[in-house]
Design a protein around this motif. Sequence first.
Motif, PDB file in Angstrom:
ATOM      1  N   LEU A  19      52.356   0.190  76.925  1.00  0.00           N
ATOM      2  CA  LEU A  19      51.716   1.063  77.732  1.00  0.00           C
ATOM      3  C   LEU A  19      53.009   2.077  78.931  1.00  0.00           C
ATOM      4  O   LEU A  19      52.551   2.968  78.915  1.00  0.00           O
ATOM      5  N   ALA A  20      53.583   1.487  79.477  1.00  0.00           N
ATOM      6  CA  ALA A  20      54.709   2.075  79.918  1.00  0.00           C
ATOM      7  C   ALA A  20      55.491   2.702  79.551  1.00  0.00           C
ATOM      8  O   ALA A  20      55.787   4.369  80.232  1.00  0.00           O
ATOM      9  N   HIS A  23      52.890   5.766  79.428  1.00  0.00           N
ATOM     10  CA  HIS A  23      53.130   6.777  79.930  1.00  0.00           C
ATOM     11  C   HIS A  23      54.309   7.199  80.471  1.00  0.00           C
ATOM     12  O   HIS A  23      53.929   8.889  80.727  1.00  0.00           O
ATOM     13  N   THR A  24      55.558   6.805  79.876  1.00  0.00           N
ATOM     14  CA  THR A  24      56.572   7.622  80.095  1.00  0.00           C
ATOM     15  C   THR A  24      56.536   8.988  79.145  1.00  0.00           C
ATOM     16  O   THR A  24      56.940   9.735  79.310  1.00  0.00           O
ATOM     17  N   HIS A  26      54.518  10.482  77.930  1.00  0.00           N
ATOM     18  CA  HIS A  26      52.858  11.543  78.236  1.00  0.00           C
ATOM     19  C   HIS A  26      53.543  12.018  79.778  1.00  0.00           C
ATOM     20  O   HIS A  26      53.357  13.700  79.269  1.00  0.00           O
ATOM     21  N   GLN A  27      53.996  11.701  80.470  1.00  0.00           N
ATOM     22  CA  GLN A  27      55.136  12.419  81.860  1.00  0.00           C
ATOM     23  C   GLN A  27      55.511  13.089  81.341  1.00  0.00           C
ATOM     24  O   GLN A  27      55.597  14.390  81.687  1.00  0.00           O
ATOM     25  N   TYR A  61      41.616   3.312  76.337  1.00  0.00           N
ATOM     26  CA  TYR A  61      42.427   3.425  77.306  1.00  0.00           C
ATOM     27  C   TYR A  61      43.682   4.762  77.269  1.00  0.00           C
ATOM     28  O   TYR A  61      43.802   5.926  77.862  1.00  0.00           O
ATOM     29  N   CYS A  62      43.555   4.877  75.769  1.00  0.00           N
ATOM     30  CA  CYS A  62      44.303   6.275  75.077  1.00  0.00           C
ATOM     31  C   CYS A  62      43.303   6.875  75.351  1.00  0.00           C
ATOM     32  O   CYS A  62      44.023   8.666  75.642  1.00  0.00           O
ATOM     33  N   LEU A  65      44.095   9.055  78.592  1.00  0.00           N
ATOM     34  CA  LEU A  65      44.732   9.946  78.566  1.00  0.00           C
ATOM     35  C   LEU A  65      45.133  11.117  77.772  1.00  0.00           C
ATOM     36  O   LEU A  65      45.655  11.612  78.427  1.00  0.00           O
ATOM     37  N   ARG A 174      52.289   0.460  89.243  1.00  0.00           N
ATOM     38  CA  ARG A 174      51.104   1.212  88.325  1.00  0.00           C
ATOM     39  C   ARG A 174      49.871   0.599  88.194  1.00  0.00           C
ATOM     40  O   ARG A 174      49.114   1.466  87.188  1.00  0.00           O
ATOM     41  N   LEU A 176      49.948  -1.453  85.591  1.00  0.00           N
ATOM     42  CA  LEU A 176      48.854  -0.784  84.070  1.00  0.00           C
ATOM     43  C   LEU A 176      48.162  -2.709  83.809  1.00  0.00           C
ATOM     44  O   LEU A 176      49.084  -4.194  83.925  1.00  0.00           O
TER      45      LEU A 176
END
Length: 302
Positions: A19-20, A23-24, A26-27, A61-62, A65, A174, A176
């Motif tokens: 999940l990290a 998010h990485t 995605h950012q 969860y996805c 995002l 975060r 998560l």
Amino acid sequence: MVRPGDKVLVCLSGSRESLALLHTMHQYQFYARSKGTHFSIGALFVHEDKSEVDPLHLMAYCRTLGVKFIYQDKLDDIDSERRSNSSKVAELHRWSSHATRRRAYAAARAHGYGVAAVAQSLDHAARAFLAAALHAGTLATIKAHYRIREHDIRIIRPFIYVRERALQAFARARMLPDFRAREQSPPLSPRSEDSTDETGKNQHIERSVSEPCGAKEKMAVRRSIEEIGEPLETARDLLLSQEQSHPYIFNSLKNALHPLISARNIEKDLKEHRHRKKSVIQMKNGAPVYDSEEGTEEEPVP
């Protein structure tokens, strides 16, 4: 690793590390877009037979995002899982089992993704290196960036030089979720608590009652496959004890493993693999059959 126009498929396992990575990526997508580089991302979850992660939680969860979620149902391929001990040891430096990788490659091709991102850290690389050296007699570890020609897909590991504890600290900061925590401590009813003297024993028996014919064979195959984790567990314990005595051991391993991680020797290994694949012959049912390893050929990225 990520190029303009790429479609990156983030492989999820339900852990905080995966999940990290989601998010990485995605950012980083927003950051790269501000610099004029555009690429898209998606998420993939291959439901392995031993995993009890609920894919609906990952899907929800996805969705928060805005990331496309792809789900592959539970694996049911005993033939691909029944491997000899030598072939199990040969896959210590790979990111998952052969059946899981095959399903991931097929899903990526079906949905038009050309890059697969895997959340494996420097700790994974060090454990794979020790396990391959001690149990397989080879100098090998997971690679940062390479291509699978057979499936026309590139594999990237953005966290290859990041420590596992740094990822865990990021996930805690975060907040998560860890979707695999549910399978470690499943809720038990009062009746099952009274009738269970050792954790998990009667649960396996109860589940096996409702399974179809051939379930016992599946469980036996699954237990034999889990033996592949023993060399990696031994390597983890060895590294943990050494790090307590030498706190900077991973800095040395990072420099030592750089040629293997950067896939500098991948062309030499590829030639040796092709030569061995053509020269080794086995006898099966009275007919000569060329020995074929279950791993796919890895090629350097130009």
